[in-house]
Scaffold this motif. Structure first.
Motif, PDB file in Angstrom:
ATOM      1  N   ARG A 142       0.821  -1.213   0.000  1.00 52.52           N
ATOM      2  CA  ARG A 142       0.000   0.000   0.000  1.00 52.52           C
ATOM      3  C   ARG A 142       0.856   1.265   0.000  1.00 52.52           C
ATOM      4  NH1 ARG A 142      -2.646  -3.118   3.952  1.00 52.52           N
ATOM      5  NH2 ARG A 142      -1.721  -1.874   5.617  1.00 52.52           N
ATOM      6  N   HIS A 143       2.107   1.137   0.476  1.00 43.75           N
ATOM      7  CA  HIS A 143       2.929   2.332   0.661  1.00 43.75           C
ATOM      8  C   HIS A 143       4.198   2.336  -0.182  1.00 43.75           C
ATOM      9  CE1 HIS A 143       0.290   2.740   4.076  1.00 43.75           C
ATOM     10  NE2 HIS A 143       0.715   1.586   4.551  1.00 43.75           N
ATOM     11  N   HIS A 144       4.498   1.211  -0.770  1.00 46.84           N
ATOM     12  CA  HIS A 144       5.772   1.078  -1.464  1.00 46.84           C
ATOM     13  C   HIS A 144       5.560   0.245  -2.713  1.00 46.84           C
ATOM     14  CE1 HIS A 144      10.092   0.381  -2.000  1.00 46.84           C
ATOM     15  NE2 HIS A 144       9.778  -0.877  -2.224  1.00 46.84           N
ATOM     16  N   ARG A 145       5.962   0.766  -3.845  1.00 44.35           N
ATOM     17  CA  ARG A 145       5.753   0.057  -5.116  1.00 44.35           C
ATOM     18  C   ARG A 145       7.096  -0.319  -5.707  1.00 44.35           C
ATOM     19  NH1 ARG A 145       1.600  -0.995  -8.385  1.00 44.35           N
ATOM     20  NH2 ARG A 145       1.769  -0.866 -10.633  1.00 44.35           N
ATOM     21  N   THR A 146       7.324  -1.585  -5.939  1.00 47.44           N
ATOM     22  CA  THR A 146       8.552  -2.025  -6.574  1.00 47.44           C
ATOM     23  C   THR A 146       8.491  -1.716  -8.068  1.00 47.44           C
ATOM     24  OG1 THR A 146       7.718  -4.235  -7.100  1.00 47.44           O
ATOM     25  CG2 THR A 146       8.703  -3.929  -4.918  1.00 47.44           C
ATOM     26  N   THR A 147       9.623  -1.821  -8.723  1.00 45.32           N
ATOM     27  CA  THR A 147       9.652  -1.623 -10.177  1.00 45.32           C
ATOM     28  C   THR A 147       9.001  -2.798 -10.895  1.00 45.32           C
ATOM     29  OG1 THR A 147      11.836  -2.654 -10.322  1.00 45.32           O
ATOM     30  CG2 THR A 147      11.759  -0.252 -10.070  1.00 45.32           C
ATOM     31  N   LEU A 148       8.769  -3.880 -10.176  1.00 39.95           N
ATOM     32  CA  LEU A 148       8.305  -5.114 -10.804  1.00 39.95           C
ATOM     33  C   LEU A 148       6.958  -4.947 -11.496  1.00 39.95           C
ATOM     34  CD1 LEU A 148       8.920  -8.201 -11.038  1.00 39.95           C
ATOM     35  CD2 LEU A 148       7.544  -8.489  -8.992  1.00 39.95           C
ATOM     36  N   ALA A 149       5.945  -4.544 -10.738  1.00 32.73           N
ATOM     37  CA  ALA A 149       4.594  -4.503 -11.294  1.00 32.73           C
ATOM     38  C   ALA A 149       4.405  -3.382 -12.304  1.00 32.73           C
ATOM     39  CB  ALA A 149       3.570  -4.360 -10.167  1.00 32.73           C
ATOM     40  N   LEU A 216      -4.704  -7.007  -8.673  1.00 34.49           N
ATOM     41  CA  LEU A 216      -5.454  -8.252  -8.819  1.00 34.49           C
ATOM     42  C   LEU A 216      -5.957  -8.725  -7.456  1.00 34.49           C
ATOM     43  CD1 LEU A 216      -6.329 -10.397 -10.906  1.00 34.49           C
ATOM     44  CD2 LEU A 216      -4.194 -11.615 -10.419  1.00 34.49           C
ATOM     45  N   ILE A 217      -5.149  -8.476  -6.424  1.00 36.15           N
ATOM     46  CA  ILE A 217      -5.558  -8.737  -5.049  1.00 36.15           C
ATOM     47  C   ILE A 217      -5.443  -7.433  -4.289  1.00 36.15           C
ATOM     48  CG2 ILE A 217      -5.018  -9.989  -2.911  1.00 36.15           C
ATOM     49  CD1 ILE A 217      -3.766 -12.157  -4.639  1.00 36.15           C
ATOM     50  N   VAL A 218      -6.417  -7.121  -3.481  1.00 33.92           N
ATOM     51  CA  VAL A 218      -6.398  -5.890  -2.698  1.00 33.92           C
ATOM     52  C   VAL A 218      -5.980  -6.236  -1.277  1.00 33.92           C
ATOM     53  CG1 VAL A 218      -7.752  -3.955  -1.829  1.00 33.92           C
ATOM     54  CG2 VAL A 218      -8.202  -4.868  -4.114  1.00 33.92           C
ATOM     55  N   ALA A 219      -4.910  -5.588  -0.810  1.00 34.82           N
ATOM     56  CA  ALA A 219      -4.436  -5.836   0.548  1.00 34.82           C
ATOM     57  C   ALA A 219      -5.466  -5.386   1.556  1.00 34.82           C
ATOM     58  CB  ALA A 219      -3.113  -5.101   0.790  1.00 34.82           C
ATOM     59  N   ASN A 220      -5.553  -6.097   2.651  1.00 32.29           N
ATOM     60  CA  ASN A 220      -6.479  -5.716   3.721  1.00 32.29           C
ATOM     61  C   ASN A 220      -6.089  -4.368   4.295  1.00 32.29           C
ATOM     62  OD1 ASN A 220      -7.854  -8.147   3.529  1.00 32.29           O
ATOM     63  ND2 ASN A 220      -6.490  -9.168   4.973  1.00 32.29           N
ATOM     64  N   THR A 221      -7.062  -3.570   4.634  1.00 35.40           N
ATOM     65  CA  THR A 221      -6.784  -2.262   5.205  1.00 35.40           C
ATOM     66  C   THR A 221      -7.101  -2.271   6.681  1.00 35.40           C
ATOM     67  OG1 THR A 221      -9.027  -1.541   4.602  1.00 35.40           O
ATOM     68  CG2 THR A 221      -7.247  -1.085   3.048  1.00 35.40           C
TER      69      THR A 221
END
Length: 221
Positions: A142-149, A216-221
């Motif tokens: 939710r807070h950090h996005r890798t270059t992967l996706a 595709l999957i939403v992390a729980n908040t």
């Protein structure tokens, strides 16, 4: 079959202990030792290890950058990289998984489990439990996005492959996916292999990261 292991850690005591452990373990051979990431990249090219035990926080070049450079070299088969860390919930570990690491070990892991872990990843398996994977992903996606996706488009997948990716992301094994979708396990393995090839993924752990970061999957908040 003997697996060659490259040991990377900037602390001589830890590096020496891991070296002694691997030398004494049946089926393992020490390919070399490196004190930092830059040396790890060089030795990975010259010693051709099967598995790399990679410390994550090192001077000059850290374990994340070293992992990225080693896997980007395109060696086939690529070495399996096990991240060594002090913490089991760490943004650095999450990023390393996104870069293609096959799993991680806590530095206080008992010796026999370290040996077993090396054999596990050498055989092509992921060394992160579904519980730990989801703790990492849900905490950091939710807070950090890798270059992967950012560079993976799920529209290259068939609907069935997309569904299999979603189930992989939810931590299901191939056998569990087969039962859920009423398919043979061999068919599921084929779907997993094809979707990983289409998305240019090197580990099942990376597939989990992509499943979350792509939405595709939403992390729980």
């Amino acid at each position: 079959m003997t697996s060659r292991v490259l040991i990377v850690d900037d602390q001589p005591l830890i590096r020496g202990g891991l070296t002694a452990l691997c030398r004494a373990a049946p089926g393992l051979e020490v390919a070399g030792e490196a004190a930092d990431g830059a040396e790890a990249v060089r030795l990975s090219e010259s010693t051709v290890p099967d598995v790399i035990l990679m410390d994550i926080r090192m001077p000059e070049l850290d374990g994340i950058q070293a992992t990225r450079q080693i896997l980007a070299a395109g060696r086939e088969p690529a070495p399996r990289i096990l991240i060594l860390t002090t913490f089991d919930l760490d943004e650095y570990v999450y990023t390393a998984i996104g870069e293609g690491a096959s799993g991680f070990l806590l530095k206080d892991t008992p010796p026999e489990r370290i040996v077993a872990a090396i054999h596990t990843v050498a055989a092509g398996e992921m060394l992160i439990s579904a519980r730990i994977t989801h703790r990492l992903v849900e905490t950091f996606s939710r807070h950090h996005r890798t270059t992967l996706a950012r560079h993976r488009r799920l529209d290259v997948l068939t609907p069935r492959e997309t569904e299999v990716l979603r189930l992989v992301g939810n931590g299901l094994s191939n056998q569990q996916i087969a039962e859920r979708l009423v398919l043979s396990e061999a068919t599921v393995k084929t779907h997993v292999k094809r979707l990983m090839a289409k998305l240019d993924l090197s580990s099942r752990a990376q597939a989990v990261v992509v499943a979350y970061e792509s939405g595709l999957i939403v992390a729980n908040t």
